[in-house]
Design an enzyme around this catalytic site. Structure first.
Site, PDB file in Angstrom:
ATOM      1  N   HIS A 162       7.409  34.434  59.386  1.00 31.15           N
ATOM      2  CA  HIS A 162       7.324  35.392  60.496  1.00 31.15           C
ATOM      3  C   HIS A 162       8.596  35.379  61.330  1.00 31.15           C
ATOM      4  CE1 HIS A 162       6.316  36.263  64.772  1.00 31.15           C
ATOM      5  NE2 HIS A 162       5.787  37.328  64.222  1.00 31.15           N
TER       6      HIS A 162
ATOM      7  N   CYS B 100      30.316  60.948  80.011  1.00 27.59           N
ATOM      8  CA  CYS B 100      30.947  59.628  80.098  1.00 27.59           C
ATOM      9  C   CYS B 100      30.042  58.592  80.756  1.00 27.59           C
ATOM     10  CB  CYS B 100      32.276  59.718  80.841  1.00 27.59           C
ATOM     11  SG  CYS B 100      32.129  60.300  82.541  1.00 27.59           S
TER      12      CYS B 100
END
Length: 953
Positions: free
Chosen positions: A535, A913
């Protein structure tokens, strides 16, 4: 030659039937008739059934299965159907039905159809799970009858019956969502056992095997279905092993296991006050309910939240006849990847356990052997497994994750799915598969996720040879990369530390799905048990999280919050470093270095660049940032924040503070003249780094008070008094006047340049002097000057006038004239609303999405944390709007402003931006709106390049 067979309106065609021996041909035709008579079958792939052996195929001159079926009638709708059967060369589903059957169910159906040995079973659809949730978490009307009908098919195929001691049928009950969620939902194995059935099973298959299966079932059913902690069963097992003086559960005798079964049954009474349910049909109903319930478990919800998995109906339930890897030394179980998921190397990569069941490998309960051991002890099964892997890779055209069991030397395929991989593995697999002719470049671009590139941009150790003397243990290199942090022992602590800005290394004996939040928060993961497919390993690789698993040298004591390696004790809070590429565990805080771009990544990114329309630029404030951006493929600088340069040295910040304290324009100019050389030098470095590419420089934006220190001002005031000749009282008064109630909406941006034109003049003079200087040195300079926080065309017009005046003077002084652009940031909603007016003045727009989001929502980015998590948890917001662009609100302002601006100025260049420039779903939106470019941090440039390409393909 093509032969065909018409059965009940469907034309079945096999490209190879005429080539098969007559007896095989007859067998196949019989199978096909049975397939087409099966009710509500959506469509069937006519491929080699499991009962046609590979020797028969080879004797006919054929390679393993590749026959195809072309249905000529429309597929029967499956909208009302909730249970789909599969196995032994036929199925009612296929791999394209993942949303209905889940990934596991769809792929079991597909493997059955292409002739692999798949134990018969049935899949309950995700729609049934959705109905279950809507029906108050109980089975919807009629579903149990459909399950019973599917079970009848399985019993007939296996010549066995659930609950029949003379012909016992045991089942596995597993979850399977449309998107893989490793370990997040529940599984029950060996269902159908009780005292009578286990006695019958013992008579057929041996007492040890039977009672080993029974105790496993009692443990798993108790934990998953009844909610009994696994530790209560584990205590009984460990106690018995201690009493018998053995270390491995495989050393327990049949009599030992029979005693253990009784102890496990007592756990039910002690923990729940009720007996273990012995009716196999009731066991099945409860198990189906438990799997459906696990869809809504905290760990599953957290995993979906972390991985932004939305829109799924629920989990499917796969009920499948059991095959057994725990029937002695001719049996075993394993998990493999058809290529190395960490490196991408074309070589089987996996693990195998003799005399074990699948959960032993996946859950990390026992540390398994390398897959190569199977070739030695079970050569025929291994050979068939290798052939199956080749078939599945050719069929799916991808790297596959496979679970299998060998029962008394016979191979059974239990699961296949697209394998999770690291960033490095994803890129190499994509490039190799293009070179092998399996996929084209457009498919390759879709195969690599943006998160994969994020992983590749993570740091590695600066000098691995320097820490060799500090290596204290070595485990399995489960997920590559480097991690440095302080040791913690619980998922909760890891999450808390992460929230506090601390770097944590989560140390566990083994991880469980409940640890998922802490695993995500930790910088790295170290486990004492578990293999490369445990896992911890699978989840860590999926996130690009450094992980070392199966480190047998460490002993973890959660109660004392320590782990030991021999005589050495490592405590909570001690610094530890992990090398997930080598498996090394290293004492102390080792230095990290930025990663380098590999040849495979360069090739892959070149394909992405050829595909995309959107340009990708970078936000960079220093020459080093600019160089990093260019190396990462940036096509220019989309945002250079000049204010960041002021903090680079004490001399610079002193000059800024003198400018702030100035009372007259003359005093202010003296201070600005001190700053000009610093700014010019920085601009020269950036222009040099970006030779031939545009550089967009934003004029001073933040409020002036940000350049003054917080807290005790006495030292700074005294210093300023000496430098400026002002009294302390005058300085305190000036500082007080600078403080604002709401500074982000106050005296900042173009308001500074309009109030103090000499400030704009200094910055612009530095830009143009640097541009001319670099041009004279042979550098191609493309300067773009950006005016921040414009809300009216008059503001922009004022600043453009100042800029053009300075440009003319500098060009006259230096004897060189350059092309340049002047544009503005669109970050005030009013600017977006009147974009046609502002567009007439500007050469370009750049959307400052951070401030535009603040002002559109009315959220302060600095304070939103007080309520954002509540909003996300309650579904008021689906995403953090400062990370993922709000398409309905902020996004519509961007779309409108782009259209209005270009209507007024067709040559207007438009980009963004803000932080959103590197977020994939936002990039997709910006491409759809028609922006010319996005600009993001230098390290996210490759991610934006890939995201822009994936929009196109």
């Amino acid at each position: 030659m093509m032969s065909s067979l018409s059965v009940e309106g469907m034309l079945l065609k096999s490209a190879r039937e005429s080539c098969l021996p007559a007896r095989v041909n007859q067998r196949r035709n019989g199978d096909l008739r049975r397939l087409n008579h099966h009710r509500q079958s959506s469509f069937v792939r006519c491929l080699t059934p499991a009962r046609v052996s590979r020797p028969e195929l080879r004797s006919s001159g054929l390679t393993p299965p590749r026959a195809v079926l072309n249905p000529v009638s429309p597929p029967v709708t499956t909208a009302k159907k909730r249970v789909f059967t599969f196995g032994k060369g036929r199925s009612e589903g296929n791999r394209d039905m993942k949303s209905l059957l889940g990934g596991k169910g769809a792929n079991l159906a597909e493997m059955s159809s292409i002739g692999l040995s798949v134990p018969p079973g049935l899949t309950i659809s995700t729609e049934a799970c959705e109905e279950y949730q809507q029906n108050g978490k109980s089975l919807p009307p009629g579903l149990w009858d459909e399950i019973s009908e599917g079970l009848d098919y399985v019993q007939k195929e296996m010549s066995a019956s659930l609950g029949d001691p003379s012909k016992p049928l045991l089942l596995s009950v597993r979850s399977g969502a449309a998107i893989s969620m490793p370990g997040m939902m529940d599984t029950v194995l060996n269902l159908g056992l009780n005292d009578e059935v286990v006695a019958g099973l013992a008579g057929k298959s041996g007492a040890r095997f039977a009672y080993d299966s029974y105790r496993r079932f009692l443990d798993m059913f108790g934990n998953v279905v009844m909610g009994i902690p696994h530790s209560l069963f584990d205590e009984k097992l460990e106690q018995m092993k201690a009493e018998k003086g053995i270390h491995l559960d495989t050393d327990l005798t049949a009599a030992d296991l029979k005693d253990l079964v009784e102890k496990y049954k007592n756990v039910y009474v002690e923990a729940k006050g009720e007996k273990f349910p012995t009716d196999p049909k009731k066991q099945l109903e409860l198990a189906v309910n438990a799997v459906f319930d696990s869809w809504d478990s905290p760990r599953a919800n957290k995993y979906r939240s972390i991985n932004q998995i939305t829109g799924l109906k629920g989990t499917a339930v796969n009920i499948q006849s059991m095959v057994f890897g725990n029937m002695g030394n001719t049996s075993g179980t394993g998990v493999l990847f058809t290529r190395n998921p960490s490196t991408g190397e074309k070589k089987l990569y996996g693990e195998f356990l003799i005399n074990a069941q699948g959960e032993d490998v996946v859950a990390g309960i026992r540390t398994p052997e390398d897959l190569g051991t199977m070739e030695t002890c079970m050569p025929e099964a291994y050979k068939e497994l290798v052939e199956n892997c080749e078939i599945l890779e050719r069929h799916y055209k991808d790297m596959m994750d496979i679970e299998f069991t060998v029962q008394e030397n016979r191979l059974w395929m239990l699961q296949c799915r697209t394998g999770k991989r690291t960033g490095k593995g994803a890129v190499r697999i994509a490039v190799d598969m293009v070179n092998e002719g399996l996929i084209d470049t457009r498919t390759a671009i879709k195969r690599v996720e943006t998160q994969h590139l994020d992983q590749l941009l993570h740091p590695q150790f600066e000098d691995p040879s320097a820490y060799k003397s500090h290596v204290v243990a070595t485990g399995l290199p489960a997920s590559p990369g480097a991690a440095v942090g302080q040791v913690c022992f619980s998922a909760e602590d890891a999450e808390t530390w992460h929230a506090q800005g601390k770097s944590a290394i989560l140390v566990r004996t083994e991880t469980s799905p409940e640890d998922v939040g802490g695993m995500h928060a930790a910088a790295g993961i170290l486990t004492a048990r578990g293999g490369m497919t445990s896992h911890a390993a699978v989840v860590a690789r999926g996130w690009g999280k450094c992980c070392v698993s199966g480190c047998a040298d460490i002993r973890v004591n959660d109660d004392m919050k320590i782990f030991t390696i021999g005589d050495r004790v490592i405590k909570e809070g001690d610094w530890l470093s992990l090398n997930g590429t080598t498996g090394e565990v290293i004492l102390g805080k080792q230095l990290l270095a930025p990663p380098a771009m590999s040849n495979d990544l360069e090739i892959f990114m070149s394909w992405a660049d050829q595909a995309r329309r959107l340009k990708v630029m970078a936000n960079a404030d220093t020459p080093n940032d600019a160089l990093t951006a260019r190396n990462n493929g940036a096509q220019g600088i989309g945002l250079c924040r000049t204010e960041h340069m002021f903090f680079a040295s004490d001399e610079r910040i002193k000059a800024v503070r003198k400018m702030i304290m100035a009372v007259t324009p003359e005093q202010r100019k003296v201070a600005l003249d001190l700053l000009l050389p610093y700014q010019r030098s920085d601009f020269e470095g950036i222009f040099r780094a970006m030779d031939g590419l545009p550089v967009t420089i934003r004029l001073l934006d933040p409020p002036l008070h940000e350049f003054l220190p917080e807290g005790d001002l006495e030292h700074i005031v005294n210093e300023l008094a000496v430098d400026t000749g002002m009294s302390a009282d005058e300085i305190y008064s000036k500082i007080e006047n600078l403080s604002e109630v709401n500074p982000m909406l106050g005296f900042r941006g173009c308001r500074l340049g309009i109030s103090y034109p000499e400030l704009t003049e200094m910055q612009v003079r530095a830009i143009f002097q640097a541009a001319v200087s670099m041009t004279n040195q042979g550098v191609t300079v493309i300067p773009e000057i950006m005016v921040p926080l414009v809300g009216t065309p008059q503001e922009l017009r004022h600043q453009i006038s100042v800029i053009r005046g300075v440009a003319a003077n500098v060009f006259a002084e230096m004897g060189v004239t350059l092309e340049y652009k002047v544009g503005t940031m669109i970050e005030i909603p009013r600017a977006a609303l009147i974009a046609e007016e502002i567009g007439k003045e500007a050469d370009f727009f750049s959307f400052g999405t951070n401030d535009l989001t603040q002002m559109t929502f009315g959220y302060s980015r600095d304070d939103v944390g007080k309520f954002l998590q509540i909003y996300l948890a309650q579904g008021i917001l689906q995403h953090d709007p400062f990370e993922v662009i709000d398409q309905k609100g902020v996004g519509q302002l961007i779309k409108m402003a782009t259209e209005k601006g270009r209507a007024a100025n067709p040559s207007l260049k438009v980009g963004i931006c803000g932080e959103h420039g590197g977020e994939p779903s936002s990039v997709a939106f910006f491409d759809g709106v028609g922006l010319d470019y996005v600009s993001c941090s230098p390290f996210r440039v490759p991610i934006a390049r890939l995201a822009a390409a994936q929009v196109i393909v």
